[in-house]
Structure formats: structure tokens, C-alpha cells
Design a protein around this motif. Structure first.
Motif, PDB file in Angstrom:
ATOM      1  N   ARG A  96       2.844   6.276  -2.545  1.00 47.31           N
ATOM      2  CA  ARG A  96       3.921   7.134  -3.048  1.00 47.31           C
ATOM      3  C   ARG A  96       3.712   7.491  -4.518  1.00 47.31           C
ATOM      4  O   ARG A  96       4.022   8.626  -4.939  1.00 47.31           O
ATOM      5  N   ARG A  97       3.182   6.563  -5.291  1.00 48.49           N
ATOM      6  CA  ARG A  97       2.900   6.869  -6.702  1.00 48.49           C
ATOM      7  C   ARG A  97       1.844   7.972  -6.811  1.00 48.49           C
ATOM      8  O   ARG A  97       1.951   8.857  -7.665  1.00 48.49           O
ATOM      9  N   LEU A  98       0.831   7.907  -5.950  1.00 48.30           N
ATOM     10  CA  LEU A  98      -0.169   8.982  -5.948  1.00 48.30           C
ATOM     11  C   LEU A  98       0.450  10.305  -5.500  1.00 48.30           C
ATOM     12  O   LEU A  98       0.100  11.372  -6.013  1.00 48.30           O
ATOM     13  N   PRO A 142       0.813  -1.223   0.000  1.00 51.00           N
ATOM     14  CA  PRO A 142       0.000   0.000   0.000  1.00 51.00           C
ATOM     15  C   PRO A 142       0.844   1.269   0.000  1.00 51.00           C
ATOM     16  O   PRO A 142       0.493   2.262  -0.639  1.00 51.00           O
ATOM     17  N   ALA A 143       1.972   1.247   0.733  1.00 52.17           N
ATOM     18  CA  ALA A 143       2.800   2.449   0.814  1.00 52.17           C
ATOM     19  C   ALA A 143       3.384   2.802  -0.547  1.00 52.17           C
ATOM     20  O   ALA A 143       3.475   3.985  -0.907  1.00 52.17           O
ATOM     21  N   ALA A 168       3.010   8.903   2.989  1.00 50.70           N
ATOM     22  CA  ALA A 168       3.694   8.569   1.741  1.00 50.70           C
ATOM     23  C   ALA A 168       3.135   9.350   0.556  1.00 50.70           C
ATOM     24  O   ALA A 168       3.848   9.609  -0.419  1.00 50.70           O
ATOM     25  N   SER A 169       1.859   9.718   0.627  1.00 48.61           N
ATOM     26  CA  SER A 169       1.223  10.434  -0.485  1.00 48.61           C
ATOM     27  C   SER A 169       1.301  11.951  -0.325  1.00 48.61           C
ATOM     28  O   SER A 169       0.847  12.684  -1.217  1.00 48.61           O
ATOM     29  N   GLY A 170       1.819  12.425   0.798  1.00 50.67           N
ATOM     30  CA  GLY A 170       1.859  13.860   1.040  1.00 50.67           C
ATOM     31  C   GLY A 170       0.635  14.379   1.771  1.00 50.67           C
ATOM     32  O   GLY A 170       0.443  15.598   1.866  1.00 50.67           O
ATOM     33  N   GLY A 171      -0.200  13.480   2.304  1.00 50.02           N
ATOM     34  CA  GLY A 171      -1.389  13.889   3.036  1.00 50.02           C
ATOM     35  C   GLY A 171      -1.197  13.781   4.536  1.00 50.02           C
ATOM     36  O   GLY A 171      -0.073  13.839   5.045  1.00 50.02           O
TER      37      GLY A 171
END
Length: 752
Positions: free
Chosen positions: A193-195, A188-189, A689-692
Motif C-alpha cells: 500500500r505504501r508503494l 507485505p500488504a 494493494a499497490s494498484g497493480g
């Protein structure tokens, strides 16, 4: 979309330095250069000065590193995603106020509706339910029936759906419980990170408790530990991990179940029945957890009588009020082979028998030790009659035990067992052979040595070496044939030994001797049985001095020879599965091959492999060579139940040997409800990981309110492009052209 252009400079040095250098250069050209060209025509002078000044001006501009900045502001419509977990773990009733987690999510999403409706004026709101797949929905309800939770796959599917949409944010409402396997169990991480790289931050809110089921009553069996291969009639210890929640002080009954395959055709599963409670078995056990959160390892034992691949299960009886019962049983497949060896050993408690009992580590041999008391306690040395039941034991070992320790009828029964094929061995000691009174017993005719009443054991080191006949004998093979004698010479000597003398007119073989030629190991056949007389009782020193493997091999081969099991009667074509019990989605490796009658691998065959799943669907596999054997991996293990694997061997297109068959088992598990504990750490990792951010309900409500008042993040996107005016081919060509022109003019004027 609005565009804005501007000219920008990034000087290589400070403006003062660049302007100063340029002024000095202009001064030099204007003052010194004219004197060098004053003899030329006025037009030619002006052209040369112009070229020199043009080159200097271009260098000045290059040192300023000019560029054009183009800014585009995109205010096109963006998208806001709300992903709500609809997997079965969301049915857990720990969402507060007796609600399920999903009910709490539905209630919270309803409370957000006014804010979402306001935001819908500026962006598109997309509601999605998810478990192992993602589905569009008009509203978030309390229903949660997804069988799995696969966050990695869900985030990747959401990313595909977003495509080129400008996504302001993703709101994730879940318990964070990842319950996926096989291809669905992606990281999931990594997906988060791709998002994040696509500027699509995830803001998550967690639901549920971090303790599995809180204090809800539950029994769970895990970590089944046993030998997957056992021989018929041997005891099989089975260890299992019992985890109990809310069961403190309540008795829990565990029992072993074994498949009954009588009359069941191959490819079908038999019924699981309670394992038989024989003398050496312990198939039922009752334990009492000490607390409401208790873990303990429990050991049971059974003695399988049927042969072949059999399903075995350990089951914990459900307690009253226990709701989740799919984790009350663990199952596996064991292989019960013919040819298991049971050995009865009678000896005093001494170091030799301690090391001899290590032979029980072999799944093929079971050694049952009966301790014989001596001295003042000898009157209590009652040997149970069960040891002498016909067919119960394949061999008997008598240690430092006098004949008087046995009743006469027991010695008669032991002799009858030997006449029917059981092996007999007497090992060194001070109270056996003739000194122990065996010369006046029924066993005297079986033993291949003289049994004088006075024959004390000698002391001092005795090196044990193979005799001429023993060097190639099965019992004495502790290394490769060309290294066997050398290995025996390295083995430490025995400490003392009995004086053995071959019986007159005996056909027995002397298999081992001391360095001075005294017999140490003598063997002979007695009709269907075999007998060994061994003078030593300190072979344990071999193991203690670095020769443990040789010690174990010697004693295993002694027992194999006594019981006529030195040859292997395995089938020519074979197949094995590893692991044999797996969770849904786990792969298993099938290893298979063929061997000749001597047990050597055959490498000139082709194999056809297929696996039939519990629904009856057959799948063919492609073998890969491993040298002496072949292998294939089977991945389609989503269905719980029994899988049957078959291998056929072909030589030159014609069938060869038998069809090899094995079985493996996929556990009946509910990955969502077996351990429904919430995992907020995973939600936090996904968000970061997504910046949220990982938020509470109130924090997310405040963030939505700020977006209503200040605008969504990413609603207006500014893209900026830099166009260099100096670092390009045009500038280089212009510099080259100016220099070339000046050089040509100077050459034609005679200055070059």
C-alpha cells in the motif's frame, strides 16, 4: 518540462444569476445613488460612484471564483523493476515439465528479453533477486538459495532504493511463499500500500503448486502438546500432530527421546536417547496413515527418572525416499522436579473414585487406579504385585474393598511400604474397615480406629466440619484461615458415612466431625508414615454442586499430608521461560524472582539476567518489575538449539541465594522447505494493494507488448497547480480599502 497556464472560473451560482444580479446592482447605483449626492461637488460625486461601482465589480469577480491553472508536463526518464524470487522454496520441482520454480522464472525472464530491450530505449530496466535481502543482478539464473522470504522487508527495501526515481511499474515473479520471522516478518500488504501511494504498481506472476510438495513423500510433526513440568517418576503423556503426505498405507514409527544429563555440566546439552519402556510408559508407537494426505494426533507416554531441565523430542522415523527430514522431529524442554507423588488406589468402580481420579490433572500427583471386581467376578480380581514393590508408590488408598481382595503376602508387603514412609488411607464403604475383615490383618495396627466385625455404614446426610484441632490442620484448609470454617459450612453434606471410633489409647487426631460430633476424618503418624481413616465416600457431591475447587483442594492436601509433601523445598531464586520451545525468531518471556523459606516473594532484591545462545554468545537483559516477580523479553532467537538463561539475585550489592537456571529451545526448522506451498493469494493481495494486477505469464507478456506500443504508464507525468485569485488576503484587503475610502469620503461630505 513544458508549462501551460490558463484562467479558469468556478462560479458560486450559475452565470445567468450572477450577471443578472450584477446588472440590477449597476442599475440601482446609476439611478438612485446620484440623487443622494447631487449637492456635492462634481468631483466628489464621481469619486463616491467610482468607489461603489469598484466594490460591486470586485464582488462580481469574487462570485465567479477565478483561478489560474498551471500545468507542467514532465517527460523525464522512468524506471521499470523486475524482482525475481531466489529463496529456497523456489527449488521445489513443480514449475511444470519437471522444472524448479526458479528455473521457470529464469526461462520466462529470458523470453521477455526482446520486449525489455525495446522498453530500455524509453526507460531504465533494473533486475533484482530477492529473498530476505534484495540484490542487483545482470540476469535471472536458475540458482535459488535464499534462506527466508520476507516480502514486507523486500518491498520496503525496494522503495528505499527507488528513492525519488519515477518508477513506472514493479514486476514481481515469485511463489508468494512468505517464510520470515521476528523483525523480518512485517506485513507485505502494508508495504504494498505504501508503494501504491507513491504510484508504483506491482504486477505479479505466481509459480508453483498450492499443495505443499504435491504428492512428494513427507512426514511432518507439529503441535507438541504436553505438560512442561512433571515430577520424577510420574507418567507424562505426550501428544503430537502427525501430518503425512504420500504415505498412505505405510507404517510410521514414532518414538520419544529424552536427554541423558548424567555427567553433563550445566550449560551443555546431553545426548538424546530413546525413553525407557517401563510399565506405565509407551515411548514407541507405530501408526499407519489411511491416505496420502493424512493428519492424526498420536499419544505416547514416558516416565522420567532424572530431574532438572531435560530436552524431550518426538521423532518420526524417515521413510525410504523421504527427501525433507527437518520436520520429522519436534523438541521441547521439560522440567522434572523431585517430589512427584505416586498413589495407588484400590476400589470398586463407583462415582467417588471417578472424581478422585481427576487429581491426575495435577502434574505433581499421579494416581494409578486398580479396579476391584465384586460379586460373581470377584474371583477374577487379581491385583498385580507391582503395586507393592518397595518405593514404587508414596501412598495407598483403599476404598470399598474387603481384605480378601488382597493376598496375605500383598497385605504384608503393603504394611512394609507403610513402615518405610508410605502413606495409607481407608475411605468409606460397606465392605471395608471392620466389616471388610481388616481387623484380622496386619493393617489393623496401622489404622487409628476400632475395627469391629459388625459396623454397618449409616445413611442420611452428614455435614462435614473441621474439629477444633482440624480447623488449623493442613488437610482441612480449603479457604483462607479467616474464611475456612465458613466455607466448610457451605460445602454440601455427605450422604451416609461409616461409624468411626477412635482406638483406645490412640494418639490420633480427629480432624473432621459431623454436626452431632461423630468423627469423620482421623489421622495419625506411624513412625515414618502417616495414616488417615475417612468415613465418607460421597465427596463427589461437592464437585457436582459447585464446589469442585474445594473438592480438588481437599484431596490434593490429603495426599500431600499422607506423603509429607505439604512443604515446598524449591530454591530461593527461580527463573522460568515461556514458551520453552519456539520457532526461529520468536520471542520468549523470562520470568524470575526470589522467595523466603516460607515461600513468600522477596521484593527488595536486584536481578542480573543473561542468556547464552547455542554459539556461546552471552546477552545481558534489562529486568522490569511485575510486582512480586520480574521479567525480561529475549528476542535474539534466530539460531536453532538450546539457550541457557541464568539469573543472579543481589541484596545491597551482595549475592543472595542460588543462581537460578533454566533452558529453552529453538526448533531446527527450514521455514522455506518445511511447507513450500505457493501462496498466490498473497501475491494477489500485494498487487491489488499497490494498484497493480496478479497476472499469468501470457498476460504479463501482453502488458509489456502494450507498453512497447503505447508507452509506459507514468512515462509522461502531468502536474497541475491551481492558484486562486479570490480566496486570498489581497482580495480581502482590497475590499476593505474600497469600503474604507467610500466611508471616509462620505464622512467628510457630511453623509456618514
Amino acid at each position: 518540462m513544458h508549462s501551460l497556464m490558463s484562467l479558469q472560473f468556478e462560479p458560486a451560482w450559475s452565470w445567468i444569476i450572477i450577471v443578472g444580479l450584477f446588472a440590477v446592482a449597476v442599475f440601482v447605483i446609476r439611478s438612485a445613488y446620484p440623487s443622494q449626492i447631487r449637492h456635492l461637488a462634481t468631483t466628489r460625486q464621481r469619486l463616491l460612484q467610482l468607489c461603489r461601482l469598484a466594490f460591486l465589480l470586485l464582488l462580481f469577480l469574487v462570485s465567479l471564483r477565478p483561478s489560474i491553472s498551471v500545468s507542467n508536463e514532465d517527460q523525464s526518464r522512468s524506471v521499470l523493476y523486475l524482482l525475481a524470487d531466489s529463496s529456497r522454496s523456489m527449488q521445489t520441482e513443480d514449475g511444470g515439465g519437471g522444472r524448479t520454480r526458479r528455473a521457470a522464472v529464469a526461462e520466462f525472464s529470458t523470453s521477455l528479453k526482446p520486449l525489455l530491450d525495446t522498453l530500455a530505449e524509453k526507460c531504465e530496466i533494473r533486475l533484482r533477486d530477492f529473498a530476505d535481502q534484495i540484490a542487483s543482478t545482470e540476469s535471472i539464473t536458475a540458482a535459488a538459495d535464499g534462506k527466508l522470504t520476507a516480502f514486507g522487508q523486500i518491498l520496503d527495501l525496494a522503495s528505499e532504493e527507488m528513492a525519488r526515481d519515477r518508477v513506472a511499474a514493479v514486476l514481481l515473479l515469485s511463489d508468494g511463499r512468505q517464510a520470515a520471522f521476528g523483525d523480518l516478518d512485517s506485513d507485505p500488504a502494508a508495504a504494498a500500500r505504501r508503494l501504491g501511494r507513491q504510484q508504483r504498481p506491482i504486477y505479479s506472476v505466481g509459480y508453483g503448486g498450492i499443495e505443499a510438495g504435491g504428492s512428494q513423500l513427507d512426514l511432518s510433526l507439529e503441535e507438541l502438546d504436553l505438560s512442561r513440568e512433571v515430577f520424577q517418576g510420574n507418567a507424562l503423556p505426550v501428544r503430537v500432530r502427525l501430518k503425512s503426505t504420500g504415505a498412505g498405507g505405510k507404517p510410521v514409527t514414532l518414538r520419544l527421546l529424552l536427554e541423558n544429563r548424567n555427567g553433563v555440566p550445566e550449560g551443555k546439552s546431553g545426548n538424546l536417547e530413546p525413553a525407557a519402556a517401563v510399565d506405565s510408559a509407551k515411548p514407541v508407537l507405530q501408526v499407519t496413515p489411511g491416505s496420502d494426505a493424512d493428519e492424526q494426533t498420536v499419544q505416547l507416554q514416558l516416565v522420567p527418572e532424572q530431574t532438572g531441565d531435560l530436552k524431550l523430542a518426538v521423532e518420526a522415523e524417515a521413510l525410504p525416499g523421504e527427501a525433507r527430514r527437518t520436520n520429522n522431529r519436534v523438541e521441547t524442554i521439560i522440567r522434572v522436579r523431585r517430589g512427584g507423588i505416586r498413589v495407588a488406589c484400590f476400589d470398586i468402580i463407583r462415582t467417588e473414585q471417578k472424581w478422585l481420579r481427576k487429581i491426575n490433572d495435577s502434574s505433581r500427583i499421579q494416581l494409578d487406579f486398580q479396579a476391584i471386581r465384586t460379586g460373581a467376578l470377584s474371583s477374577r480380581a487379581q491385583i498385580p504385585d507391582r503395586f507393592f514393590e518397595p518405593g514404587r508408590y508414596d501412598a495407598f488408598i483403599i476404598g470399598d474393598v474387603p481384605a480378601s481382595a488382597f493376598r496375605p503376602d500383598q497385605l504384608q508387603a503393603l504394611a512394609r511400604c507403610c513402615s518405610r514412609g508410605a502413606g495409607l488411607m481407608m475411605i468409606g464403604g460397606r465392605r471395608n474397615f471392620g466389616e471388610g475383615g481388616y481387623g484380622q490383618t496386619v493393617l489393623a495396627s496401622l489404622l487409628p480406629v476400632e475395627l469391629p466385625a459388625v459396623n454397618p455404614q449409616t445413611s442420611g446426610p452428614r455435614k462435614m466440619l473441621p474439629s477444633r484441632d482440624g480447623l488449623s490442620h493442613f488437610v482441612m484448609q480449603i479457604a483462607a484461615p479467616d474464611q475456612n470454617r465458613q466455607r466448610w459450612e457451605q460445602v454440601p453434606p455427605l450422604t451416609g458415612a461409616n461409624n468411626l471410633q477412635l482406638r483406645n489409647n490412640s494418639l490420633a487426631q480427629i480432624l473432621a466431625v459431623s454436626e452431632d460430633g461423630l468423627p469423620l476424618l482421623i489421622g495419625q503418624g506411624t513412625g515414618p508414615g502417616r495414616v488417615l481413616a475417612f468415613a465418607g465416600d460421597t465427596t463427589w457431591q461437592w464437585a457436582m454442586q459447585g464446589f469442585e475447587e474445594e473438592h480438588a483442594r481437599f484431596w490434593r492436601q490429603v495426599i500431600f499430608w499422607l506423603t509429607r509433601k505439604e512443604t515446598d523445598d524449591s530454591q530461593a531464586v527461580w527463573i522460568q521461560a515461556s514458551p520453552r520451545d519456539l520457532s526461529p525468531g520468536m520471542p520468549t518471556e523470562l520470568t524470575f524472582g526470589a522467595r523466603d523459606p516460607q515461600g513468600q516473594p522477596l521484593t527488595d532484591l536486584q536481578f542480573q539476567v543473561e542468556v547464552v545462545n547455542p554459539a556461546g554468545k552471552a546477552s545481558s537483559l534489562i529486568p522490569r518489575s511485575l510486582g512480586d516477580s520480574s521479567a525480561a523479553e529475549f528476542l535474539e532467537t534466530l539460531l536453532p538449539g538450546d539457550y541457557w538463561a541464568r539469573v543472579r539475585a543481589l541484596r545491597d550489592g551482595q549475592p543472595f541465594g542460588n543462581i537460578g537456571v533454566t533452558r529453552f529451545h529453538v526448533l531446527q526448522r527450514d521455514p522455506e522447505l518445511d511447507d513450500p506451498a505457493a501462496d498466490f493469494a498473497l501475491l494477489r493481495e500485494i498487487s491489488h494493494a499497490s494498484g497493480g494486477e496478479f497476472l499469468s505469464e501470457d498476460q504479463l507478456r501482453e502488458k509489456l507488448q502494450s507498453w512497447v506500443e503505447q508507452g509506459l504508464p507514468g512515462l509522461s507525468v502531468r502536474r497541475q497547480e491551481q492558484i486562486s485569485l479570490w480566496d486570498n488576503w489581497g482580495t480581502l484587503l482590497l475590499l476593505t480599502a474600497i469600503l474604507t475610502t467610500e466611508w471616509t469620503l462620505r464622512r467628510r461630505s457630511g453623509l456618514a
